[in-house]
Design an enzyme around this catalytic site. Structure first.
Site, PDB file in Angstrom:
ATOM      1  N   ARG A   1       0.882  -1.172   0.000  1.00 13.61           N
ATOM      2  CA  ARG A   1       0.000   0.000   0.000  1.00 13.61           C
ATOM      3  C   ARG A   1       0.912   1.212   0.000  1.00 13.61           C
ATOM      4  O   ARG A   1       1.725   1.386   0.911  1.00 13.61           O
ATOM      5  CB  ARG A   1      -0.909  -0.013   1.234  1.00 13.61           C
TER       6      ARG A   1
ATOM      7  N   HIS B   1      -7.353   0.542  -6.335  1.00 13.99           N
ATOM      8  CA  HIS B   1      -7.554  -0.342  -5.183  1.00 13.99           C
ATOM      9  C   HIS B   1      -8.170  -1.654  -5.696  1.00 13.99           C
ATOM     10  O   HIS B   1      -9.328  -1.978  -5.402  1.00 13.99           O
ATOM     11  CB  HIS B   1      -8.468   0.338  -4.157  1.00 13.99           C
TER      12      HIS B   1
ATOM     13  N   GLN C   1      -9.850  -4.388  -3.356  1.00 17.63           N
ATOM     14  CA  GLN C   1     -11.170  -3.966  -2.892  1.00 17.63           C
ATOM     15  C   GLN C   1     -12.218  -4.275  -3.954  1.00 17.63           C
ATOM     16  O   GLN C   1     -13.283  -4.838  -3.656  1.00 17.63           O
ATOM     17  CB  GLN C   1     -11.141  -2.457  -2.594  1.00 17.63           C
TER      18      GLN C   1
ATOM     19  N   ASP D   1     -17.600   5.957  -0.821  1.00 15.79           N
ATOM     20  CA  ASP D   1     -16.248   5.950  -0.244  1.00 15.79           C
ATOM     21  C   ASP D   1     -16.054   7.316   0.417  1.00 15.79           C
ATOM     22  O   ASP D   1     -16.851   8.244   0.209  1.00 15.79           O
ATOM     23  CB  ASP D   1     -15.194   5.700  -1.339  1.00 15.79           C
TER      24      ASP D   1
ATOM     25  N   CYS E   1     -16.570   0.814   0.915  1.00 13.83           N
ATOM     26  CA  CYS E   1     -15.311   0.074   1.135  1.00 13.83           C
ATOM     27  C   CYS E   1     -14.812   0.238   2.565  1.00 13.83           C
ATOM     28  O   CYS E   1     -14.008  -0.574   3.028  1.00 13.83           O
ATOM     29  CB  CYS E   1     -14.255   0.531   0.139  1.00 13.83           C
TER      30      CYS E   1
ATOM     31  N   ARG F   1     -12.966  -9.187   1.793  1.00  2.99           N
ATOM     32  CA  ARG F   1     -11.591  -8.821   1.450  1.00  2.99           C
ATOM     33  C   ARG F   1     -10.667 -10.031   1.634  1.00  2.99           C
ATOM     34  O   ARG F   1      -9.796 -10.302   0.813  1.00  2.99           O
ATOM     35  CB  ARG F   1     -11.115  -7.656   2.342  1.00  2.99           C
TER      36      ARG F   1
END
Ligand code: CP
Ligand code: NVA
Length: 311
Positions: free
Chosen positions: A107, A134, A137, A224, A265, A293
């Site tokens: 990340r 992402h 996700q 989000d 998310c 996830r």
């Protein structure tokens, strides 16, 4: 054989992506039934490096637990503990990691760093969120949509009959949903004000400005945060003002297709991009999403490592 990477998710063709989703469902179902799914031999005794240069709750927990469940060991590398933070190059980091671990998941901020890591090393690189993308996700979100709408899937599990409206900031999560969703056939609409919209040339998603028009016919509304980790904090007030009309609440869900679900998310800011009523209500699948996830990433790790059913 050159390594498989997951940098944007577009490395997956439709067949690959649907196979990853089938594997994720199978891993989840086996665990729920109390059967410990078979660990792929290719992962047993191997290590996966996890580098987090931004905060994380879900991604870190789901990766660490998922790697352990696959019979491998994870190695959490914090940026302030790595020589990368003292000027060691990405190239040298990639060369050294390639001598020790089976894969590296990271990340970070710029997508360029991820691309350099992939180009310089000889092991798979998995994107755990960058400023631009992402993908882990998005794959978990497709799994959640398949679970929520089992009767609407194609014979191969494709999501061609489903429509998702992402409402809010056209950011990394929106981009990955648009790119990865399109591979699985999902119709994606990104509903955002002009200054926060995706670039029309970058995805096949439909871009809309008006929330009520944008969510019409959607089976899922997706939220989000309005201020992402990669955003300049000084823009936070302007973002909250511009994105104020883009909150997911019960009225917006009512304007979508009958039976529409809410997705997020996470982390959430109840009262900003989503109301608490929706976040904890009975039309959301948000907490399933958070669990998914782990299942999705286990299947993705097997895919990049050509392990288990992907050998
Ligand atoms: N959704 C997500 O990636 O959450 P974290 O930032 O907690 O990992
Ligand atoms: N767009 C958000 C996603 C958090 C999981 C961010 O990048 O901070």
């Amino acid at each position: 054989m050159s390594p498989r990477h997951l940098l944007t998710g577009t490395e997956l063709g439709r067949d690959d992506l649907l196979a990853v989703l089938r594997r994720a469902h199978a891993l989840k179902a086996a665990q729920a039934a109390g059967r410990e799914p078979e660990h792929p031999a290719a992962l047993r005794g191997r290590s996966v490096a996890l580098i987090f240069q931004k905060p994380s709750t879900r991604t870190r927990v789901s990766m660490e637990v998922g790697v352990a469940e696959l019979g491998a060991t994870s190695l959490l590398l914090r940026p302030d503990e790595m020589q990368l933070s003292r000027g060691e190059s990405v190239k040298d980091t990639a060369l050294v990691l390639s001598r020790h671990v089976a894969a590296v998941a990271i990340r970070t901020h710029a997508d360029a760093l991820l691309e350099e890591l992939a180009a310089e090393g000889s092991i798979p690189v998995v994107n755990l969120l960058t400023d631009g993308h992402h993908p882990c996700q998005a794959v978990a979100d497709l799994l959640t949509l398949q679970e929520a709408f089992p009767d609407r899937l194609g014979p191969d599990g494709g999501l061609d009959d489903l429509r998702l409206a992402y409402v809010g900031d056209g950011n990394n999560v929106a981009r990955s949903l648009a790119l990865v969703g399109a591979i699985a056939g999902l119709q994606v609409v990104v509903v955002a004000p002009d200054d926060y919209q995706l670039d029309p040339g970058e995805t096949a998603a439909t871009l809309e400005r008006d929330p009520r028009t944008g969510v019409a016919g959607a089976d899922a509304l997706y939220a989000d945060v309005w201020v992402s980790m990669g955003d300049d904090a000084s823009t936070a007030d302007a973002r909250r003002t511009a994105l104020g009309p883009y909150r997911i609440d019960d009225a917006l869900l009512d304007a979508a297709a009958p039976g529409a679900i809410a997705l997020h998310c996470l982390p959430a800011h109840p009262g900003e991009e989503i109301t608490a009523d929706v976040l904890y209500g009975d039309r959301q699948r948000i907490w399933d999403q958070a669990e998914n996830r782990r299942h999705a990433q286990k299947a993705l790790l097997e895919w990049v490592l050509r392990a288990g059913p992907f050998a």
